[in-house]
Write an enzyme that holds these catalytic residues in place. Sequence first.
Site, PDB file in Angstrom:
ATOM      1  N   HIS A 191     -14.389  -7.242  14.994  1.00  0.00           N
ATOM      2  CA  HIS A 191     -13.503  -8.380  14.721  1.00  0.00           C
ATOM      3  C   HIS A 191     -14.110  -9.710  15.179  1.00  0.00           C
ATOM      4  CE1 HIS A 191     -10.109  -5.182  14.491  1.00  0.00           C
ATOM      5  NE2 HIS A 191     -10.711  -5.333  13.336  1.00  0.00           N
ATOM      6  N   HIS A 221     -10.906  -0.579   3.639  1.00  0.00           N
ATOM      7  CA  HIS A 221     -10.291   0.410   4.533  1.00  0.00           C
ATOM      8  C   HIS A 221      -9.487  -0.370   5.564  1.00  0.00           C
ATOM      9  CE1 HIS A 221     -13.598   2.537   2.662  1.00  0.00           C
ATOM     10  NE2 HIS A 221     -13.082   3.684   3.063  1.00  0.00           N
ATOM     11  N   SER A 254      -8.036  -5.703  10.977  1.00  0.00           N
ATOM     12  CA  SER A 254      -8.828  -6.585  10.111  1.00  0.00           C
ATOM     13  C   SER A 254      -7.981  -7.380   9.100  1.00  0.00           C
ATOM     14  CB  SER A 254      -9.932  -5.800   9.402  1.00  0.00           C
ATOM     15  OG  SER A 254      -9.411  -4.658   8.753  1.00  0.00           O
ATOM     16  N   GLU A 284      -5.670   0.979   1.564  1.00  0.00           N
ATOM     17  CA  GLU A 284      -5.504   1.951   2.643  1.00  0.00           C
ATOM     18  C   GLU A 284      -4.962   3.236   2.023  1.00  0.00           C
ATOM     19  OE1 GLU A 284      -6.193   2.412   5.946  1.00  0.00           O
ATOM     20  OE2 GLU A 284      -5.188   4.323   5.642  1.00  0.00           O
ATOM     21  N   ASP A 307      -7.968   4.312  -3.064  1.00  0.00           N
ATOM     22  CA  ASP A 307      -9.313   4.510  -2.520  1.00  0.00           C
ATOM     23  C   ASP A 307     -10.075   3.181  -2.575  1.00  0.00           C
ATOM     24  OD1 ASP A 307     -12.026   5.057  -2.173  1.00  0.00           O
ATOM     25  OD2 ASP A 307     -11.899   6.999  -3.167  1.00  0.00           O
ATOM     26  N   GLY A 308     -10.442   2.682  -1.412  1.00  0.00           N
ATOM     27  CA  GLY A 308     -11.114   1.386  -1.330  1.00  0.00           C
ATOM     28  C   GLY A 308     -12.469   1.377  -2.008  1.00  0.00           C
ATOM     29  N   ASP A 318     -15.046  -0.526   6.103  1.00  0.00           N
ATOM     30  CA  ASP A 318     -14.834  -0.046   7.472  1.00  0.00           C
ATOM     31  C   ASP A 318     -14.149   1.329   7.458  1.00  0.00           C
ATOM     32  OD1 ASP A 318     -14.447   0.048  10.232  1.00  0.00           O
ATOM     33  OD2 ASP A 318     -12.625  -1.163  10.151  1.00  0.00           O
TER      34      ASP A 318
HETATM   35  N1  SAM Z   1     -10.402  -2.051   9.030  1.00  0.00           N
HETATM   36  C1  SAM Z   1      -9.382  -1.697  10.021  1.00  0.00           C
HETATM   37  C2  SAM Z   1      -9.427  -2.699  11.160  1.00  0.00           C
HETATM   38  O1  SAM Z   1     -10.509  -3.203  11.490  1.00  0.00           O
HETATM   39  O2  SAM Z   1      -8.375  -3.007  11.709  1.00  0.00           O
HETATM   40  C3  SAM Z   1      -9.571  -0.311  10.549  1.00  0.00           C
HETATM   41  C4  SAM Z   1      -9.764   0.728   9.507  1.00  0.00           C
HETATM   42  S1  SAM Z   1      -9.976   2.376  10.088  1.00  0.00           S
HETATM   43  C5  SAM Z   1     -11.528   2.335  10.872  1.00  0.00           C
HETATM   44  C6  SAM Z   1     -10.301   3.211   8.593  1.00  0.00           C
HETATM   45  C7  SAM Z   1      -9.101   3.384   7.688  1.00  0.00           C
HETATM   46  O3  SAM Z   1      -9.527   3.816   6.396  1.00  0.00           O
HETATM   47  C8  SAM Z   1      -8.103   4.443   8.157  1.00  0.00           C
HETATM   48  O4  SAM Z   1      -6.847   3.840   8.307  1.00  0.00           O
HETATM   49  C9  SAM Z   1      -8.081   5.495   7.035  1.00  0.00           C
HETATM   50  O5  SAM Z   1      -6.793   6.037   6.812  1.00  0.00           O
HETATM   51  C10 SAM Z   1      -8.538   4.679   5.848  1.00  0.00           C
HETATM   52  N2  SAM Z   1      -9.208   5.402   4.758  1.00  0.00           N
HETATM   53  C11 SAM Z   1      -9.955   6.524   4.807  1.00  0.00           C
HETATM   54  N3  SAM Z   1     -10.529   6.761   3.599  1.00  0.00           N
HETATM   55  C12 SAM Z   1     -10.140   5.760   2.771  1.00  0.00           C
HETATM   56  C13 SAM Z   1     -10.436   5.402   1.426  1.00  0.00           C
HETATM   57  N4  SAM Z   1     -11.253   6.147   0.671  1.00  0.00           N
HETATM   58  N5  SAM Z   1      -9.887   4.277   0.921  1.00  0.00           N
HETATM   59  C14 SAM Z   1      -9.078   3.491   1.675  1.00  0.00           C
HETATM   60  N6  SAM Z   1      -8.761   3.769   2.957  1.00  0.00           N
HETATM   61  C15 SAM Z   1      -9.288   4.882   3.506  1.00  0.00           C
END
Ligand code: SAM
Length: 288
Positions: free
Chosen positions: A19, A42, A100, A120, A148-149, A169
Amino acid sequence: MFSYRHGFHAGNHADVLKHTVLIAVVKHLTAKDSPLSVIDTHAGAGLYRLDDDFAGTSGEALDGIHKLRQAVVSAPLLQDYIELVASFNRPGETRIYPGSPFVVQALLRKAARDKLHLFEMHPTDSKALAAHVEQLQAGKQVTQQRADGFESLKALLPPPSRRALVLVDPSYEIKSDYSKVVAALQDSLKRFATGVYMVWYPVIPRPEAHDLPRRLKTLSNNAGKPWLHATLSIGHAEEKKERPGLTASGVFIVNPPHTVKEGLQVALPEMLAVLGRGKGKGTTLESS
Ligand code: SAM
């Protein structure tokens, strides 16, 4: 199904690194008048309570944001980070931690028509994110989807404004996430070569994690794009814990804003001085 919940890790040393860098990048990109699109592939839940069962059980913020807020820091990037987290809290408290999406949104400009796209996949976190975004009342500035991101990113590049930051992320729960990150960057650079791409990854003893920065360097070099790579390792705690948890992580940026490296040259040693715990602590900073 996914078991990773960012709530357990919110405000830990990895979030501090990620961050702090994210704020520096967004601040640089919003210094120009033209609109900016930010894509957070993500996103997580967006906002976290540091005094709830998740964060309270893991105690990870104690080795992250809590230590930093108690310290006196002079690096401008760290001051910006602490100030932004403080803006979500009452004076003297750190109960709320912005993920984020909220870190970015706090820096976006309505008048410039900046946009934030959030993805997400986790059913609960995606619902929480939707509720948090709703509270912002940011209208069309922020969109969020349970999707899916990696896949959704494709349709958003290039952005109409031709200026974008993409934050990738993942939780790296599934081994294939490492290759998906590389494939997503490769594809994105073809669609939009001038975008700024920021990837977070864990430094753990797993071949895929070890190889990721090397693969990202190769792909950036092959595409003729500059890169910046920073890591922070807080090292092992003196007292032996059964599960020591994550002790190090890294951030890799393709097309980094030129001010970020010099900001990190000052911020990383200070981050380490405050958060470093013991054996294995250190930071690295390298660029093309
Ligand atoms: N970016 C966030 C932050 O900095 O506050 C933290 C994200 S965390 C490390 C990763 C997230 O990605 C999780 O909440 C998980 O559920 C989600 N996730 C996992 N696979 C994903 C995908 N293919 N597409 C979107 N989200 C996904």
